[in-house]
Design a protein around this motif. Structure first.
Motif, mmCIF file in Angstrom:
data_model
loop_
_atom_site.group_PDB
_atom_site.id
_atom_site.type_symbol
_atom_site.label_atom_id
_atom_site.label_comp_id
_atom_site.label_asym_id
_atom_site.label_seq_id
_atom_site.Cartn_x
_atom_site.Cartn_y
_atom_site.Cartn_z
ATOM 1 N N ASP A 5 50.105 84.389 50.522
ATOM 2 C CA ASP A 5 50.873 83.725 51.586
ATOM 3 C C ASP A 5 49.977 83.202 52.705
ATOM 4 O O ASP A 5 50.266 82.164 53.298
ATOM 5 N N THR A 6 48.861 83.923 52.963
ATOM 6 C CA THR A 6 47.937 83.476 54.016
ATOM 7 C C THR A 6 47.305 82.146 53.615
ATOM 8 O O THR A 6 47.237 81.211 54.409
ATOM 9 N N ASP A 7 46.857 82.058 52.342
ATOM 10 C CA ASP A 7 46.260 80.812 51.844
ATOM 11 C C ASP A 7 47.257 79.671 51.963
ATOM 12 O O ASP A 7 46.921 78.590 52.431
ATOM 13 N N ARG A 8 48.477 79.918 51.509
ATOM 14 C CA ARG A 8 49.512 78.875 51.556
ATOM 15 C C ARG A 8 49.760 78.424 52.991
ATOM 16 O O ARG A 8 49.873 77.240 53.259
ATOM 17 N N VAL A 11 46.844 76.220 54.198
ATOM 18 C CA VAL A 11 46.890 74.881 53.603
ATOM 19 C C VAL A 11 47.995 74.060 54.243
ATOM 20 O O VAL A 11 47.788 72.889 54.585
ATOM 21 N N LEU A 12 49.152 74.657 54.419
ATOM 22 C CA LEU A 12 50.268 73.938 55.045
ATOM 23 C C LEU A 12 49.914 73.524 56.468
ATOM 24 O O LEU A 12 50.211 72.405 56.890
ATOM 25 N N ALA A 13 49.224 74.421 57.196
ATOM 26 C CA ALA A 13 48.818 74.102 58.570
ATOM 27 C C ALA A 13 47.822 72.946 58.572
ATOM 28 O O ALA A 13 47.894 72.045 59.406
ATOM 29 N N LEU A 14 46.895 72.963 57.608
ATOM 30 C CA LEU A 14 45.890 71.894 57.498
ATOM 31 C C LEU A 14 46.563 70.556 57.192
ATOM 32 O O LEU A 14 46.254 69.533 57.805
ATOM 33 N N LEU A 15 47.503 70.568 56.233
ATOM 34 C CA LEU A 15 48.208 69.335 55.870
ATOM 35 C C LEU A 15 49.011 68.807 57.051
ATOM 36 O O LEU A 15 49.057 67.602 57.285
ATOM 37 N N GLU A 16 49.615 69.719 57.784
ATOM 38 C CA GLU A 16 50.393 69.338 58.956
ATOM 39 C C GLU A 16 49.490 68.701 60.010
ATOM 40 O O GLU A 16 49.831 67.676 60.594
#
Ligand SMILES: [Zn+2]
Length: 79
Positions: A5-8, A11-16
């Motif tokens: 969940d931390t990785d996800r 990644v979501l924060a980076l994409l955002e």
């Protein structure tokens, strides 16, 4: 390698963050597209010495009598 969940979340924060980053100026679009910020921007000029010589090589190739097709240039620092 399994993603937790931390990785996800990262990644979501980076994409955002990328989606929020202006492809033209690199600032958050919520700031640079806000007309209320007009008049609050300074232009900072600098020269990338590596890009300067790389661009010169590319320009010379365009002007050359015999062009090197598919020419790709990169730079490496030599101390
Ligand atoms: Zn922008």
């Amino acid at each position: 390698v399994a993603w937790d969940d931390t990785d996800r979340g990262l990644v979501l924060a980076l994409l955002e963050e990328r989606a929020e980053t202006c492809s033209s100026c690199g600032h958050p679009t919520s700031v640079c597209r806000d007309h209320n910020t007009a008049g609050h921007w300074d232009v900072v000029e600098d020269t990338c010495e590596a890009s300067r010589v790389a661009e010169a090589v590319m320009e010379n190739n365009v002007k050359a009598e015999v062009k090197r097709r598919g020419l790709i240039v990169s730079t490496r620092f030599q101390p």
